[in-house]
Design a protein around this motif. Structure first.
Motif, PDB file in Angstrom:
ATOM      1  N   UNK A  38       2.907  -8.754  -5.961  1.00  0.00           N
ATOM      2  CA  UNK A  38       4.303  -8.651  -6.379  1.00  0.00           C
ATOM      3  C   UNK A  38       4.835  -7.232  -6.454  1.00  0.00           C
ATOM      4  N   UNK A  39       4.052  -6.262  -6.035  1.00  0.00           N
ATOM      5  CA  UNK A  39       4.499  -4.864  -6.051  1.00  0.00           C
ATOM      6  C   UNK A  39       5.296  -4.567  -4.791  1.00  0.00           C
ATOM      7  N   UNK A  40       6.192  -3.591  -4.884  1.00  0.00           N
ATOM      8  CA  UNK A  40       6.888  -3.141  -3.693  1.00  0.00           C
ATOM      9  C   UNK A  40       6.247  -1.839  -3.219  1.00  0.00           C
ATOM     10  N   UNK A  41       6.348  -1.576  -1.928  1.00  0.00           N
ATOM     11  CA  UNK A  41       5.793  -0.369  -1.334  1.00  0.00           C
ATOM     12  C   UNK A  41       6.956   0.429  -0.755  1.00  0.00           C
ATOM     13  N   UNK A  81      12.093   7.880   3.143  1.00  0.00           N
ATOM     14  CA  UNK A  81      12.755   8.091   4.416  1.00  0.00           C
ATOM     15  C   UNK A  81      12.610   6.921   5.373  1.00  0.00           C
ATOM     16  N   UNK A  82      11.568   6.131   5.201  1.00  0.00           N
ATOM     17  CA  UNK A  82      11.328   4.999   6.101  1.00  0.00           C
ATOM     18  C   UNK A  82      11.921   3.729   5.544  1.00  0.00           C
ATOM     19  N   UNK A  83      11.501   3.347   4.335  1.00  0.00           N
ATOM     20  CA  UNK A  83      12.039   2.149   3.733  1.00  0.00           C
ATOM     21  C   UNK A  83      11.135   1.587   2.669  1.00  0.00           C
ATOM     22  N   UNK A  84      11.507   0.402   2.172  1.00  0.00           N
ATOM     23  CA  UNK A  84      10.778  -0.248   1.089  1.00  0.00           C
ATOM     24  C   UNK A  84      10.458  -1.685   1.488  1.00  0.00           C
ATOM     25  N   UNK A  85       9.181  -2.045   1.329  1.00  0.00           N
ATOM     26  CA  UNK A  85       8.736  -3.419   1.519  1.00  0.00           C
ATOM     27  C   UNK A  85       8.676  -4.066   0.150  1.00  0.00           C
TER      28      UNK A  85
END
Length: 159
Positions: free
Chosen positions: A76-79, A83-87
């Motif tokens: 359930x964590x976001x990565x 500059x690139x983005x967030x998963x």
């Protein structure tokens, strides 16, 4: 671009920028004895050597990155990569829809789906591509725009 092309491109970038990995060579002891039975020990000290990343190294790094992203999403964590983005994960609410064949109303359960939010660097890349695409689609300007229409081109029809 498939995974193989991505790996090769990343390895090429590492080579062009001369990014190297450090390999430590451990200390080694050589035992040398002569015919008289005299022994002598030679110690070769630990050394560090820098070598280029291979395509296999880059492939392992890429696999590890994808594995970390998957494991984070499982918990359930976001990565976030600057500059690139967030998963991350997004919850989709339960909803009702009609079944095409029977016109019955069915309920689709709520669920979590993966989500990617792009960063500013990716947004700029898309903008640059869009600008280059617009330049390619423009009609070329006429070269001879100031030519007189009543100029005699040598088509004399004197009979």
């Amino acid at each position: 671009m498939n995974r193989r092309d991505l790996t090769r491109s990343a390895a090429d970038i590492l080579r062009k920028n001369n990014i190297r990995k450090t390999i430590a060579i451990p200390k080694q002891v050589f035992h040398i004895s002569d015919d008289n039975g005299t022994q002598r020990n030679f110690v070769v000290k630990r050394a560090d050597k820098e070598v280029l990343y291979t395509i296999d190294d880059v492939s392992l790094i890429l696999d590890a990155l994808i594995c970390v992203i998957k494991e984070s999403l499982k918990t359930g964590e976001s990565v976030s990569i600057q500059g690139f983005g967030t998963f991350g994960l997004k919850y989709r609410k339960p909803r009702q829809t009609k079944q095409v064949n029977t016109d019955d109303t069915i309920t689709i359960d709520g669920r979590f789906v993966p989500k990617f939010s792009f960063g500013n660097d990716l947004r700029l890349c898309a903008k640059i591509y869009e600008m280059s695409f617009d330049d390619r689609m423009k009609e070329p300007e006429p070269i001879f725009d100031d030519i007189d229409d009543d100029f005699d081109w040598g088509n004399d029809d004197e009979a």
